[in-house]
Write an enzyme that holds these catalytic residues in place. Structure first.
Site, short mmCIF file in Angstrom:
data_model
loop_
_atom_site.label_atom_id
_atom_site.label_comp_id
_atom_site.label_asym_id
_atom_site.label_seq_id
_atom_site.Cartn_x
_atom_site.Cartn_y
_atom_site.Cartn_z
N PRO A 229 -7.57 6.08 -7.70
CA PRO A 229 -7.85 6.43 -6.31
C PRO A 229 -6.69 6.09 -5.38
O PRO A 229 -6.26 4.94 -5.32
CB PRO A 229 -9.06 5.55 -6.00
CG PRO A 229 -8.93 4.37 -6.90
CD PRO A 229 -8.31 4.90 -8.17
N LYS B 32 9.61 3.53 4.94
CA LYS B 32 9.43 3.85 6.36
C LYS B 32 10.56 3.27 7.19
O LYS B 32 11.03 3.90 8.14
CB LYS B 32 8.09 3.30 6.85
CG LYS B 32 6.92 4.18 6.47
CD LYS B 32 5.64 3.66 7.11
CE LYS B 32 4.43 4.23 6.39
NZ LYS B 32 3.18 3.58 6.76
N LYS C 4 15.73 4.42 -2.37
CA LYS C 4 14.29 4.24 -2.28
C LYS C 4 13.78 4.81 -0.95
O LYS C 4 14.42 4.65 0.08
CB LYS C 4 13.99 2.75 -2.36
CG LYS C 4 12.53 2.42 -2.42
CD LYS C 4 12.32 0.92 -2.35
CE LYS C 4 10.83 0.61 -2.33
NZ LYS C 4 10.57 -0.81 -2.29
N ASP D 130 -9.56 4.81 -2.66
CA ASP D 130 -9.50 3.36 -2.54
C ASP D 130 -9.41 3.05 -1.05
O ASP D 130 -8.39 3.32 -0.43
CB ASP D 130 -8.25 2.86 -3.28
CG ASP D 130 -8.25 1.35 -3.46
OD1 ASP D 130 -9.30 0.73 -3.17
OD2 ASP D 130 -7.22 0.82 -3.88
N TRP E 137 -3.42 -1.13 -11.05
CA TRP E 137 -4.63 -0.47 -11.52
C TRP E 137 -4.79 -0.51 -13.03
O TRP E 137 -5.88 -0.76 -13.55
CB TRP E 137 -4.62 0.97 -11.03
CG TRP E 137 -5.94 1.65 -11.13
CD1 TRP E 137 -7.13 1.19 -10.63
CD2 TRP E 137 -6.21 2.90 -11.74
NE1 TRP E 137 -8.12 2.10 -10.90
CE2 TRP E 137 -7.60 3.16 -11.58
CE3 TRP E 137 -5.43 3.85 -12.40
CZ2 TRP E 137 -8.19 4.31 -12.05
CZ3 TRP E 137 -6.02 5.01 -12.87
CH2 TRP E 137 -7.40 5.24 -12.71
N TRP F 241 -7.74 -4.52 -5.67
CA TRP F 241 -7.49 -4.04 -7.03
C TRP F 241 -8.73 -4.17 -7.91
O TRP F 241 -8.90 -3.45 -8.88
CB TRP F 241 -6.33 -4.80 -7.68
CG TRP F 241 -5.02 -4.41 -7.09
CD1 TRP F 241 -4.18 -5.21 -6.38
CD2 TRP F 241 -4.41 -3.12 -7.15
NE1 TRP F 241 -3.09 -4.49 -5.98
CE2 TRP F 241 -3.20 -3.21 -6.44
CE3 TRP F 241 -4.78 -1.91 -7.72
CZ2 TRP F 241 -2.34 -2.12 -6.29
CZ3 TRP F 241 -3.94 -0.82 -7.57
CH2 TRP F 241 -2.73 -0.93 -6.86
N GLN G 204 1.73 0.61 -11.06
CA GLN G 204 0.32 0.36 -11.33
C GLN G 204 0.10 -0.44 -12.61
O GLN G 204 -1.03 -0.78 -12.92
CB GLN G 204 -0.43 1.69 -11.44
CG GLN G 204 -0.37 2.51 -10.19
CD GLN G 204 -0.97 1.80 -9.02
OE1 GLN G 204 -1.87 0.99 -9.17
NE2 GLN G 204 -0.45 2.07 -7.84
#
Length: 1066
Positions: free
Chosen positions: A46, A604, A601, A85, A568, A529, A564
RNA sequence: GGGCCCGUGGCAUAGCCUGGUUAUUGCACCGCUCUGAUAAGGCGGGGGUCCGGAGUUCAAAUCUCCGCGGGCCCA
């Protein structure tokens, strides 16, 4: 009229297809059509509904969709529920910003928890909406209507259920954790937040000596920049492998690390000293010292554990600064805490979360820690243990919100899921997972599992799944609640208005079954998580009805990005192994990240993030998808470069143009596809037809092989290669001349059938990659000529058909390509245009196979090479105009000659007589050569011969042999070339008039010299045929033409010959 | 500090597991060419320290080791 625009515009196509899918409920129909197929389950990782989808997310989602569509078209009943999520810290932080809440502690005093949670819900709903929109724009077909959401009570209940189970298995418990804490916001910060807030700070830098016990006048010298933590000092750490020295500094002895001896002595101003003893750090283990604040702090007098106030060893000790002896206070540092745990020393934390000393240190009680630094120094000075004092400016973490310097504080109220007894099981179960690439699972993830620590799941926040632990305020008894029902039954009073989130859940008070007292909930929420980790069970509402779970678990496939592994992938595996004793997924594909155009990379703060929505709206979803799917293997990073996507768009345009071509003529001829007709005609079909059909089979086979292994980049490349090379570049030109045949000519019909068959296969295989384009071509092209379902997604994937496969045919056509290329090369060398025919092209084949295949291609070669004759020669005929060069066969000679190899290579290049050597080898099978005075024997196969140099001919080599073009010119060849030049001018004019392909014309050509007219008249029929001229008049220089009667006329000059062409459409 | 991945003409890539002739292909550049797919296609050319160094070997882009650079994860 074609339903396809002249040019491929992905944005137009995609808008149209999206509308079609939506109006005709195509997704739902697709799902229904596969209901009876075997199950294949995909578990959606998610996305966090916080922030927008960027191109990195979009790449992962394109991969998911590709596999899902593929499996669906292979007949599987694919489980593909979407999921979101929705809880966690980032959501809270954004709400705080939006609401102008400066710090967490203020939520209650400003808008209140109810309203705060309400705002969180509104925010995640907003983002969820955007994610669904962007996902659908990308073409990701998931079941969004039944999507699971981690913030729903039904979902959270699964988290409770799990925690209760874990508690019953003894896996849930409290423990210590050292957190960077902001004393002003009264909150612990995540590592991510800490890394945002490093700033320069001026701190005291002090050297302090600790008196050793049982070692007269010997001291350990330590260094620290946080004097207040000395109050909680419990150990001194040394590196076990470093050398430490005992230094006589005049009357007393100091211990420091040898590497820093001079630095330290210079720093503290001791000029005269002498090393009297050396030891390794490990020898110092267990040395006891006197705590500097033993008198003032009672806690230190009460504790006498083996390693309390003693030297311990740890590899975290460095010699970059300090003294090589590290003051260790387990309550105030992560490394320190680890040491405390390793050496079984209790943790002393006499500071509260606001950064103030507690009663345990009476002299400082209520005082702010940083304010105590000078006081501590003063006290040390009085005690005579302060060796040196100065200040230092260094990078120190500050709260990113309020700029307050952070304090590392151990906190024993946190809740953990333990690894004890679980770790081995995780490692075992992980081995059963099929990882792509394999090292992602066995190496990276496997290693990490083997070393994983207990999992801290408690968070002092608001917007999350509440920790279902209630504690008795009287006797401290704890219970873990596993469901809402259980909570209701045990509640003293259950409110009418209830949801599982804070603050509502906090209002439920239970009665203690031990003492009858009031039990209140631990105020934590859980790590988000844990929410997503429960997806294997919670996403299918296991607690309400386990039947879906039983059908789907373990899931066939998941894929997420590498980060992840610790997120996850781990939380899924842990919870699943504890609950179900097996890995929840059978296959896992690990993806790398998408970086910016230059490999940097995306972040923001750098401002280089590319949002999926912007990307899709500028380049189109299909070009985007095929770019991210084929650029690299999933486990390699991809630089996002729109210029590269433009290239892919061109490749898709090639397919579009092929279809446009086919569609134009098929429509004209009122064509209908008939596969049995095609198969019946196969044995008598032209070579290129049989070849293309065979290439389709090989392509489809390679495609399936790659798709089944989740190697999307391979599958996509195979397809694109087939479309642009085999179909467009090779087959289409060959088939073009056939469109001028009568509509019912069998050869023409066969060409259409083969084209249709091929495009039908291509469109279906392409659907996982470019679903919009595939759907458009399916509907606007394929459906016109054949009865097909209304969507390409309702069709089955093509499977390789052995009946249509012919490896010999493919080899023959590979040869054709080589011959064409070599002939072009040869012509180019002599400057002979392809438009001008040549008398003869000769081929010296390198093998029997090549010779045989070349002979079967003669008809095609005559046309393609624009030659009147094509001859396959024997190699001895070719000798007449060639010279020999010799190269060694390294594979054969290397092992035999070893070091002499290099000299022989040079000899063969520069000295040997090639013709002689070949003759020797052919007649005797062996040859003796003298290299640098040494005799060597060569046998057949040791060397290879190459011929070169044409004379009046032009020669070019290729792998299959040599192609020799005879460029001699004759009057007839001259005429043919000129006619083709004229033809081309006429075609240009037709096009300038925008005439349709089938439009007939009247044509007149006026020549300014008689010879040109004679030449052209030799091929008059050819000219009128090619230009669709119903009447053609050739007019000599002596006659005049009434140009006004002609619609369009143009003057041309061809190699010095002047002509004027006039035409009138019929 | 630890683990993992990546590094090949200006850019992007194949080859690496299993060492072997002139390192593949696309974009860009230059020359030529073809043409009713035409803002395309074909042929040729220039352009390479295969990140650096060491080792193994007759032979290294390929195998080993040590570095450097980029990225990710963890501490």
């Amino acid at each position: 009229m074609s339903q396809l625009d002249k040019q491929y515009d992905p944005l137009v196509v995609e808008k149209e297809v999206l509308k079609f899918w939506d109006e005709q409920r195509i997704f739902e129909k697709t799902v229904r059509s596969r209901e009876k197929g075997p199950r294949w389950s995909f578990l959606e990782g998610p996305p966090t509904t916080n922030g927008f989808m960027h191109v990195g997310h979009a790449r992962g989602r394109a991969m998911k969709d590709a596999q899902i569509r593929y499996m669906t078209m292979c007949g599987y009943n694919v489980w593909r529920r979407a999921g979101w999520d929705m809880q966690g810290l980032p959501v809270e932080l954004e709400v705080e910003r939006n609401e102008g809440i400066a710090e967490k502690g203020q939520i209650e005093t400003t808008i209140g928890l109810d309203k705060f949670v309400q705002k969180c819900k509104e925010l995640v709903d907003f983002y969820l909406g955007r994610w669904v929109q962007d996902s659908q724009r990308l073409g990701l077909w998931l079941d969004y209507d039944t999507a699971y959401q981690t913030r729903r009570d039904d979902y959270i209940e699964h988290v409770w259920h799990f925690l209760k189970l874990a508690s019953e298995k003894g896996l849930l418990g409290r423990g210590y954790r050292v957190n960077p804490t902001c004393p002003r916001c009264v909150t612990a910060l995540s590592g991510h937040e800490v890394s945002q807030g490093y700033k320069r700070k001026v701190d005291p830098s002090i050297y302090v000596k600790f008196r050793l016990v049982d070692r007269e006048d010997e001291f350990l010298v330590i260094w620290t920049t946080t004097p207040f933590t000395l109050i909680s000092n419990e150990m001194v750490s040394v590196h076990p492998d470093y050398t430490y020295v005992k230094v006589d500094v005049g009357g007393e002895y100091w211990w420091v690390v040898k590497d820093l001896l001079e630095t330290v002595m210079a720093k503290v101003g001791v000029s005269s000293y002498k090393v009297v003893e050396e030891l390794s750090g490990s020898d110092m283990l267990g040395w006891k010292y006197v705590h500097p604040f033993l008198e003032e702090v009672e806690w230190h007098r009460e504790h006498h554990e083996e390693y309390m106030h003693a030297v311990v060893t740890g590899t975290h000790v460095t010699v970059e600064d300090g003294t090589g002896l590290v003051h260790t206070a387990p309550g105030f540092g992560p490394d320190d805490f680890e040491m405390g745990r390793e050496y079984d020393v209790p943790v002393f934390v006499p500071v509260d979360p606001t950064g103030r000393f507690t009663d345990e240190v009476p002299m400082f009680a209520g005082k702010y820690v940083f304010d105590m630094n000078p006081v501590v120094c003063e006290m040390l000075k009085e005690k005579g243990t302060l060796v040196h004092e100065e200040t230092i400016e260094h990078e120190y973490p500050h709260c990113w919100r309020c700029d307050t310097p952070l304090v590392y504080l151990a906190d024993n109220t946190q809740w953990f899921l333990k690894m004890t007894g679980v770790r081995d099981r995780l490692v075992e179960r992980n081995k059963e997972v099929h990882w792509t690439p394999t090292w992602a699972g066995s190496g990276r993830f496997g290693d990490w599992l083997a070393n994983a620590d207990d999992w801290c799941i408690s968070r002092s926040r608001v917007w999350g799944s509440p920790l279902p632990v209630w504690v008795c305020t009287e006797c401290g008894h704890e219970v873990v609640i596993g469901s809402r029902k259980e909570l209701r039954e045990r509640a003293v009073e259950f409110p009418d208005e209830f949801e599982m989130h804070r603050p509502w859940v906090d209002r439920v008070v239970l009665k203690c079954d031990k003492c009858g007292g009031e039990m209140r909930r631990e105020p934590f929420v859980t790590d988000c998580w844990l929410d997503s980790g429960m997806a294997h069970t919670a996403s299918v509402d296991y607690l309400k009805d386990p039947s879906l779970f039983n059908e789907l678990f373990p899931y066939d496939f998941i894929t997420e990005a590498v980060d992840q592994s610790r997120g996850w992938f781990y939380s899924l595996l842990y919870t699943s192994v504890v609950m179900h004793d097996r890995a929840p997924f059978k296959a896992c594909v690990s993806q790398e990240h998408v970086l910016d155009k230059d490999g940097g990379k995306m972040s923001k703060s750098r401002g280089n993030v590319v949002w999926a929505r912007d990307a899709l709206e500028s380049v189109g979803a299909d070009p985007f998808r095929i770019f991210v799917l084929t650029k690299n293997a999933s486990w390699n990073r991809t630089n996002y470069d729109p210029a590269e996507i433009e290239m892919l768009k061109k490749k898709l345009s090639v397919l579009w143009n092929v279809v446009l071509f086919a569609d134009t003529y098929m429509a004209l001829d009122k064509y209908r596809y008939d596969e049995s007709r095609m198969r019946a005609a196969l044995s008598g079909a032209r070579l290129e037809d049989r070849w293309l059909l065979s290439r389709v089979q090989s392509t489809v086979e390679a495609y399936h092989e790659a798709m089944r292994a989740y190697l999307w980049h391979r599958a996509g490349r195979v397809l694109l290669e087939f479309v642009s090379e085999d179909l467009s570049r090779v087959y289409l030109p060959l088939v073009k001349k056939r469109v001028w045949l009568d509509a019912d000519d069998p050869e023409k019909v066969m060409a259409y059938d083969v084209l249709f068959y091929t495009l039908h296969a291509v469109v279906r295989c392409l659907n996982p990659f470019t679903p919009f384009l595939a759907e458009k071509l399916h509907r606007s092209f394929l459906m016109r000529y054949c009865d097909l379902p209304e969507s390409v997604n309702l069709t089955d994937m093509p499977l390789p058909d052995k009946d249509l496969q012919d490896d010999e045919m493919e080899a023959t056509f590979d040869l054709l390509e080589e011959l064409r290329s070599a002939a072009s090369h040869a012509r180019n060398k002599k400057g002979v245009k392809l438009r001008h025919p040549v008398a003869r092209v000769m081929f010296v084949p390198a093998s029997e196979d090549a010779a045989r295949r070349a002979r079967s291609l003669i008809e095609i070669l005559l046309h393609d090479l624009n030659t009147h004759e094509f001859v396959v020669l024997d190699s001895d005929v070719a000798d007449e105009f060639t010279r020999l060069s010799v190269t060694p066969n390294f594979k054969a000679l290397g092992p035999r000659l070893k070091k002499k190899m290099r000299r022989l290579t040079k000899f063969l290049e520069e000295e040997v007589d090639g013709a002689w050597l070949r003759n020797e080898l052919e007649t005797h099978g062996r040859a003796k050569v003298v290299v640098d005075g040494e005799e060597l024997e060569l046998v057949a196969g040791d060397v290879e011969f190459h011929e070169s140099v044409p004379e009046n001919l032009s020669l070019a080599e290729c792998r299959a042999g040599k192609v020799i073009v005879d460029v001699t010119r004759t009057r007839e060849l001259e005429a043919e070339g000129l006619v083709r030049d004229v033809t081309r001018r006429v075609q240009v004019m037709r096009k300038e008039l925008d005439l349709s392909v089938e439009q007939m014309i009247d044509l007149v050509i006026h020549f300014s010299d008689d010879e040109s007219m004679e030449l052209v008249s030799m091929f008059k029929d050819y000219l009128s045929n090619e230009t669709r001229a119903e009447t053609l008049r050739l007019v000599g220089p002596s006659e005049a033409v009434a140009w006004k009667r002609w619609n369009y006329s143009v003057d041309w000059e061809i190699d010095g010959r002047k002509i004027r062409v006039g035409m009138t459409p019929k």
